[in-house]
Enzyme design. Structure first.
Site, PDB file in Angstrom:
ATOM      1  N   HIS A 159     -24.884  -2.572   3.156  1.00 16.35           N
ATOM      2  CA  HIS A 159     -24.313  -3.912   3.208  1.00 16.35           C
ATOM      3  C   HIS A 159     -24.711  -4.605   4.510  1.00 16.35           C
ATOM      4  O   HIS A 159     -23.883  -4.832   5.384  1.00 16.35           O
ATOM      5  CB  HIS A 159     -22.793  -3.833   3.090  1.00 16.35           C
ATOM      6  CG  HIS A 159     -22.316  -3.201   1.817  1.00 16.35           C
ATOM      7  ND1 HIS A 159     -22.323  -1.846   1.615  1.00 16.35           N
ATOM      8  CD2 HIS A 159     -21.823  -3.746   0.670  1.00 16.35           C
ATOM      9  CE1 HIS A 159     -21.855  -1.577   0.403  1.00 16.35           C
ATOM     10  NE2 HIS A 159     -21.539  -2.701  -0.192  1.00 16.35           N
TER      11      HIS A 159
ATOM     12  N   LEU B 108     -16.414 -14.971   3.117  1.00 15.90           N
ATOM     13  CA  LEU B 108     -17.017 -14.558   1.851  1.00 15.90           C
ATOM     14  C   LEU B 108     -16.571 -13.161   1.447  1.00 15.90           C
ATOM     15  O   LEU B 108     -16.526 -12.254   2.269  1.00 15.90           O
ATOM     16  CB  LEU B 108     -18.549 -14.567   1.962  1.00 15.90           C
ATOM     17  CG  LEU B 108     -19.199 -15.946   2.113  1.00 15.90           C
ATOM     18  CD1 LEU B 108     -20.667 -15.806   2.464  1.00 15.90           C
ATOM     19  CD2 LEU B 108     -19.036 -16.766   0.832  1.00 15.90           C
TER      20      LEU B 108
ATOM     21  N   LYS C 149     -21.368 -14.355   7.561  1.00 17.44           N
ATOM     22  CA  LYS C 149     -21.901 -13.220   6.807  1.00 17.44           C
ATOM     23  C   LYS C 149     -23.424 -13.355   6.754  1.00 17.44           C
ATOM     24  O   LYS C 149     -23.944 -14.425   6.435  1.00 17.44           O
ATOM     25  CB  LYS C 149     -21.290 -13.217   5.407  1.00 17.44           C
ATOM     26  CG  LYS C 149     -21.452 -11.888   4.669  1.00 17.44           C
ATOM     27  CD  LYS C 149     -20.481 -11.793   3.500  1.00 17.44           C
ATOM     28  CE  LYS C 149     -20.700 -10.493   2.712  1.00 17.44           C
ATOM     29  NZ  LYS C 149     -19.669 -10.327   1.670  1.00 17.44           N
TER      30      LYS C 149
ATOM     31  N   HIS D 122     -23.654  -9.614  -1.054  1.00 13.91           N
ATOM     32  CA  HIS D 122     -22.738  -8.633  -0.496  1.00 13.91           C
ATOM     33  C   HIS D 122     -23.351  -7.251  -0.305  1.00 13.91           C
ATOM     34  O   HIS D 122     -23.367  -6.717   0.792  1.00 13.91           O
ATOM     35  CB  HIS D 122     -21.498  -8.537  -1.385  1.00 13.91           C
ATOM     36  CG  HIS D 122     -20.488  -7.574  -0.885  1.00 13.91           C
ATOM     37  ND1 HIS D 122     -19.705  -7.851   0.202  1.00 13.91           N
ATOM     38  CD2 HIS D 122     -20.146  -6.329  -1.297  1.00 13.91           C
ATOM     39  CE1 HIS D 122     -18.911  -6.823   0.429  1.00 13.91           C
ATOM     40  NE2 HIS D 122     -19.154  -5.888  -0.463  1.00 13.91           N
TER      41      HIS D 122
ATOM     42  N   GLU E  36       4.988   2.696   0.781  1.00 14.89           N
ATOM     43  CA  GLU E  36       4.450   4.045   0.635  1.00 14.89           C
ATOM     44  C   GLU E  36       2.966   4.108   0.967  1.00 14.89           C
ATOM     45  O   GLU E  36       2.476   5.138   1.455  1.00 14.89           O
ATOM     46  CB  GLU E  36       4.707   4.567  -0.780  1.00 14.89           C
ATOM     47  CG  GLU E  36       6.185   4.755  -1.144  1.00 14.89           C
ATOM     48  CD  GLU E  36       6.889   3.449  -1.529  1.00 14.89           C
ATOM     49  OE1 GLU E  36       6.201   2.403  -1.648  1.00 14.89           O
ATOM     50  OE2 GLU E  36       8.114   3.467  -1.702  1.00 14.89           O
TER      51      GLU E  36
ATOM     52  N   PHE F   7       7.373   7.512  -6.405  1.00 10.73           N
ATOM     53  CA  PHE F   7       6.949   6.433  -5.506  1.00 10.73           C
ATOM     54  C   PHE F   7       5.714   6.825  -4.704  1.00 10.73           C
ATOM     55  O   PHE F   7       4.987   5.960  -4.215  1.00 10.73           O
ATOM     56  CB  PHE F   7       8.099   6.012  -4.590  1.00 10.73           C
ATOM     57  CG  PHE F   7       9.369   5.670  -5.337  1.00 10.73           C
ATOM     58  CD1 PHE F   7       9.319   5.213  -6.649  1.00 10.73           C
ATOM     59  CD2 PHE F   7      10.615   5.814  -4.749  1.00 10.73           C
ATOM     60  CE1 PHE F   7      10.482   4.910  -7.359  1.00 10.73           C
ATOM     61  CE2 PHE F   7      11.783   5.509  -5.446  1.00 10.73           C
ATOM     62  CZ  PHE F   7      11.715   5.062  -6.750  1.00 10.73           C
TER      63      PHE F   7
ATOM     64  N   GLN G  28      11.978   6.370 -12.217  1.00  8.96           N
ATOM     65  CA  GLN G  28      12.270   7.168 -11.028  1.00  8.96           C
ATOM     66  C   GLN G  28      11.765   8.611 -11.140  1.00  8.96           C
ATOM     67  O   GLN G  28      11.978   9.405 -10.234  1.00  8.96           O
ATOM     68  CB  GLN G  28      13.795   7.216 -10.783  1.00  8.96           C
ATOM     69  CG  GLN G  28      14.528   5.906 -10.964  1.00  8.96           C
ATOM     70  CD  GLN G  28      14.172   4.895  -9.889  1.00  8.96           C
ATOM     71  OE1 GLN G  28      14.365   5.132  -8.719  1.00  8.96           O
ATOM     72  NE2 GLN G  28      13.631   3.747 -10.298  1.00  8.96           N
TER      73      GLN G  28
ATOM     74  N   ARG H  18      15.900  17.239  -8.094  1.00  9.17           N
ATOM     75  CA  ARG H  18      17.129  16.571  -7.698  1.00  9.17           C
ATOM     76  C   ARG H  18      18.367  17.445  -7.889  1.00  9.17           C
ATOM     77  O   ARG H  18      19.268  17.481  -7.045  1.00  9.17           O
ATOM     78  CB  ARG H  18      17.297  15.292  -8.540  1.00  9.17           C
ATOM     79  CG  ARG H  18      18.584  14.543  -8.261  1.00  9.17           C
ATOM     80  CD  ARG H  18      18.697  13.298  -9.132  1.00  9.17           C
ATOM     81  NE  ARG H  18      20.046  12.754  -9.022  1.00  9.17           N
ATOM     82  CZ  ARG H  18      21.088  13.183  -9.712  1.00  9.17           C
ATOM     83  NH1 ARG H  18      20.940  14.168 -10.576  1.00  9.17           N
ATOM     84  NH2 ARG H  18      22.276  12.635  -9.550  1.00  9.17           N
TER      85      ARG H  18
END
Lengths: 647, 647
Positions: A41, A203, A261, A273, A397, A422, A458, A513
């Site tokens: 790049h 960009l 860029k 890119h 998280e 999570f 959960q 749990r």
């Protein structure tokens, strides 16, 4: 100690010309090496040429002969695809590389032409494990570098080291929510050592970035999050130097650099890119850059070196202290939970919390990271006993896992705990941490559909399949990328904290749990890959894991009453030792039933893979797991029935 | 059409008292139902009591007898744990529920006491698939609701429906980066229909939220992101009503409501996130609430109903149009790629892009969501032909997947495309979408280690294991939660767009970066679960997928030269039809080798699971996959060798 910046000299026209010409020199190298590699790049690289030159040649204090020195200022290239420019600078500066200090060698300009080759340390995106220890963190999946930098800064503080961590972030990249989680984290912890530099070239990959990521909007956002802002022209060496050298005060600041860029090369401006310039047009591109030189200095003659880092004494590698066998009674002495324990019940998550507290008190390498659920995962025990190493990340998280990745790079051992569900939020971050060989202990609670009432949003039920995927692969030490531990008993959970602490490599601990009966005495021994034979039978081997070990104990009773003699295994670790499976098949007439209360692709496929790959094992494997998407139920048993795995 | 708000009457003391007393009535129900259930989050519920009462009884326009009406204003409860309050209001209002319109029934106050039970529609967190269609989206893993709401708003616009989507977000929850991705998205798309309401009760699960999430800081951030802000006391009905009824202008606005966690109940104030009051103390808690009544109105006598939604004509369910067999030559007529195609090469990602463009032109149900990589996934073809249904999400994958979840709820078919690696970022969002039975087509490009030069941070290599985990589970229609398609040939990739479009349910399409030879004629037929026998042998069945089909074609040649006669299968779909495996084992002497260029737990365990579970299949399965963490390499072959799966 830091020296006074030589502002007068540095900001002089000499510095301006030095940096300008050096940047042009590096840009030319980038063009040549990416064209040679046929990918890379260059346009993004060119946009950060002056910023990186200023940082690596003038601002950062680090030892080019010792990139492992913990006192080095650090660079995190969050927009990892712009890395060729950093490689070029590092080679020009004769920095060393190597998988460890005993194998170090100088990176040469010639080496740059190995970019992206299979035997090269110069990966397509920053990757310290290929032998480029100038970087700590793997980047390339965007938005993660700032969080990693926070981890580096926290570990430096813990070591009493003053250093800066510079982070280059793309403007398009700053759309990633994790960037803003990291910004909150920096302000929460007052991490002035972390200096985000936003590379605003306007960009992205496919076109302009959103107006939401314009320099003006980024400035407003950063201010609102609590940063001081320095707006600069990212190709003006004087402005760059001044932005980093201004008197800092005690407040985090961010640099917003307007850049171009494909700077300096007509062919690379605009929509280019991921493409290098072609061999045909390389000369034209190089001469574009030559025409921008501000004087005729020989860039190699005016070569400047970075200053040296703070001198620090060798940090002693502290030996890990062993956690004794658990005595839950005394561990719970003043705990309201004691009465329940006296009835013989204990959840694995609570045992984990107690072990972490005990281990943390004797091992100050241990950090614990929480996302505001410490009273569910029971890391609250640790938070009270070792508050200085308890990092509250709040409900973010992604940031939490990347912070842990950074933290682990200085021989700290971060335990990262949340609901297993999570933690899914940070799987991409985990993958980048694994590339960098981070040593993270991931602890997911509330696994399986047995959690019942809270419902599927959960429940950790995809986690075992995902983690088993990682466990099939090996790191450079020949260890599984992830070792999975899925204790059914509090004693096991307690002792796994010890195993995880000792192990150099990522582990994933699954926690239940529910309060459950204990299965083992405190002296029981466990090992990676192990399984426990709870009942020896002859008709069928039930290989269960986690909560389902308890459910299967009831099943075993019913089977025995019906005249069938089953064996019952507690498979508490993945990968499973194949020997256990061979034995189970041999002694139970080749009948194996695997039982887990998550989705498939976990224990069942582990056993199936072992059985089907070894012609000497004659067995049929029936896999039981949650076969449909669960819902809330008051009793675990209701939810197990609902998902087709009731007793 | 919307009626003028009756501001005078609504904001009168009558409204104040009505809402206050109704809120108290609902709070009491919440206490009773959560205490009965033995779990739930009454304290969070109480903090939104007045806001929800104002919204559901006064502000929102919706049909209580027809929660499926697409013109209804919608509520997204992003902080899903506060749902008992919504259930209480809905029951009090006699709203209907049911898995579909033919099975609808009124929710009664009695039904509230089924909260969290296995046969109840009232799950622990919002879950429309249990039969509570007042919600569109499953929530409970935090930070996702605002993005889902954006999807609902975009689909309403496409249908020409004017409606509002109210989103309740916790202050602690607003730490999640996805919230800020969604805020950028709202401003980018001018989604004034989406109204975020931040519930600032100052408390998370374990204690106070960070100062970074204080109402003041949230206000500054939201302003910087581009929102108008309305600060209110979230327990003052007049302020709540006014905040929603102010003349709106053309600018997105957000409401910041200061509230009290456990409002009105001494026992629930402070540190009481997930716990209901005990049966013993329930009466005390109820009487706390009674003492706050502002008058003695019988709340049932002053019951008010929400206004009706906009009347809309029945939206015609448009039949999907069939995509004809691909004629790549004419599809590429003016494309610079034509010359490469004429050499017999085509990447699966390009074929996917072309199919999507063609299908989009004949099926206006199709939307495409991109995260700034449309020139890599080739959704750029679609973006040019159907720009009105091409949603640029920029680099925020979490938001993108949740937007798709919302969008799919109105019979639109969102194709979500990015690098497979970057989609990992949204796995948690995908899981919530699956709970809500969203119909998303996830398309991940650059899969496998064959991508070579860019390195492991860009490779989709855990995705197959993760997705296979989801494919082991079934939705309520008996379909796999995810059907995986992994084409080795451009023709297959093209035709899979058709299969995916027709299928009601989530699919995952894996796309290869490389240009590869075509394997099939345009008329070839494909089906879920199918595999193609490319060579019939007798000594060993090579079952390969994706890029490795091509690598195995070379292997087959070498084996044949060595006098071995292998069969070669292109396993393009998971789950695999077991019949194929039976046949492969039977006809190849019971020898099966699986080959994939991702980590394990993908095709290999699929085949191993089938073989090991069926005693009638006598076979040994050797699984080949990437056994170590890859790095950059210029040639795919180098990286395959590096990871131990070279030819």
């Amino acid at each position: 100690m830091r020296q006074k910046p030589e502002t007068t000299k540095r900001n002089s026209m000499d510095s301006y010309q030095e940096i300008s010409n050096k940047a042009i020199f590096l840009c030319k190298l980038v063009l040549k090496m990416t064209t040679h590699a046929g990918s890379g790049h260059p346009s993004s690289s060119l946009s950060i040429a002056h910023i990186i030159t200023a940082l690596m040649y003038k601002i950062m204090k680090y030892d080019l002969n010792d990139p492992w020195n913990p006192a080095n200022d650090r660079l995190v290239l969050s927009e990892g695809h712009a890395v060729p420019l950093v490689y070029a600078a590092y080679a020009d500066l004769n920095g060393v590389w190597g998988v460890d200090q005993n194998k170090k060698q100088v990176l040469t300009i010639d080496d740059l032409f190995s970019l992206r080759q299979i035997n090269s340390p110069l990966d397509g995106h920053p990757n310290p494990s290929t032998g480029f220890p100038f970087f700590d963190c793997a980047t390339g999946s965007l938005g993660q570098g700032l969080s990693c930098a926070c981890g580096l800064a926290i570990s430096a503080r813990a070591q009493g080291i003053k250093k800066k961590v510079y982070v280059i972030i793309g403007d398009g990249e700053s759309r990633e929510g994790q960037i803003w989680e990291a910004c909150d984290f920096i302000i929460d912890h007052g991490l002035t050592e972390v200096i985000p530099v936003f590379n605003c070239n306007g960009l992205g990959q496919t076109g302009s970035v959103s107006k939401q990521q314009s320099p003006q909007n980024l400035a407003s956002k950063l201010k609102a999050f609590g940063f001081d802002i320095r707006n600069i022209d990212g190709h003006n060496p004087v402005e760059i130097l001044e932005s980093f050298q201004q008197k800092k005060g005690n407040h985090p600041f961010a640099v917003l650099a307007k850049t171009v860029k494909g700077w300096g090369v007509e062919l690379l401006k605009g929509d280019n890119h991921g493409k290098p310039v072609s061999k045909k047009t390389l000369d034209q591109a190089l001469s574009d850059l030559d025409s921008l030189k501000t004087c005729n200095h020989d860039t190699n003659r005016v070569k400047v070196h970075p200053s040296s880092p703070q001198k620090i004494k060798n940090l002693p590698e502290k030996k890990l202290q062993l956690l004794p066998d658990p005595d839950f009674y005394s561990l719970l002495e003043n705990d309201p939970y004691l009465s329940k324990y006296q009835k013989g019940l204990m959840s694995t998550r609570r045992a984990f919390g107690l072990a972490l507290k005990e281990s943390g008190q004797i091992n100050n390498q241990i950090f614990v990271l929480d996302a505001d659920v410490s009273n569910s995962t029971f890391t609250e025990y640790f938070s009270k006993s070792c508050p200085e190493r308890f990092i509250q990340c709040f409900i973010g998280e992604q940031n939490m896992i990347s912070v842990a990745a950074g933290l682990s790079k200085s021989n700290y051992i971060p335990f990262v705990a949340s609901f297993a569900k999570f933690l899914v939020r940070g799987y991409d971050q985990l993958e980048l941490a694994l590339i960098a060989e981070a040593n993270i202990k991931l602890c997911g609670s509330h696994v399986g559909i047995n959690i019942g009432a809270d419902g599927p949003s959960q429940m950790g039920i995809t986690d075992l399949g995902y983690m088993r995927t990682l466990s099939t692969v090996h790191n450079n030490d020949g260890e599984p990328l992830i070792v999975i531990l899925n204790p059914a008993c509090a004693v096991a959970a307690y002792k796994f904290v010890q195993l995880m602490t000792e192990h150099k490599g990522c582990c994933y601990l699954r926690l239940i749990r529910q309060d459950l009966p204990l299965l083992y005495l405190p002296s029981e021994k466990f090992e990676f890959g192990g399984a426990k034979l709870l009942r020896k039978g002859k008709d069928v081997a039930i290989m269960a894991t986690g909560y389902m070990v308890h459910a299967c104990i009831k099943v075993v009773e019913e089977l025995v009453e019906a005249g069938i003699s089953p064996s019952l295994y507690d498979c508490y670790s993945i990968p499973v030792n194949p020997q256990t499976v061979t034995e189970a098949a041999l002694e139970n007439g080749g009948k194996i039933v695997t039982v887990e209360d998550n989705y498939g692709n976990g224990l069942g496929t582990e056993i199936a893979s072992i059985v089907s790959s070894d012609p000497s094992i004659k067995a049929v494997v029936k896999q039981l797991y949650a076969k449909r998407i669960p819902k809330s139920g008051i009793l675990s048993e209701d939810v197990l029935d609902f998902a087709g795995i009731g007793v």
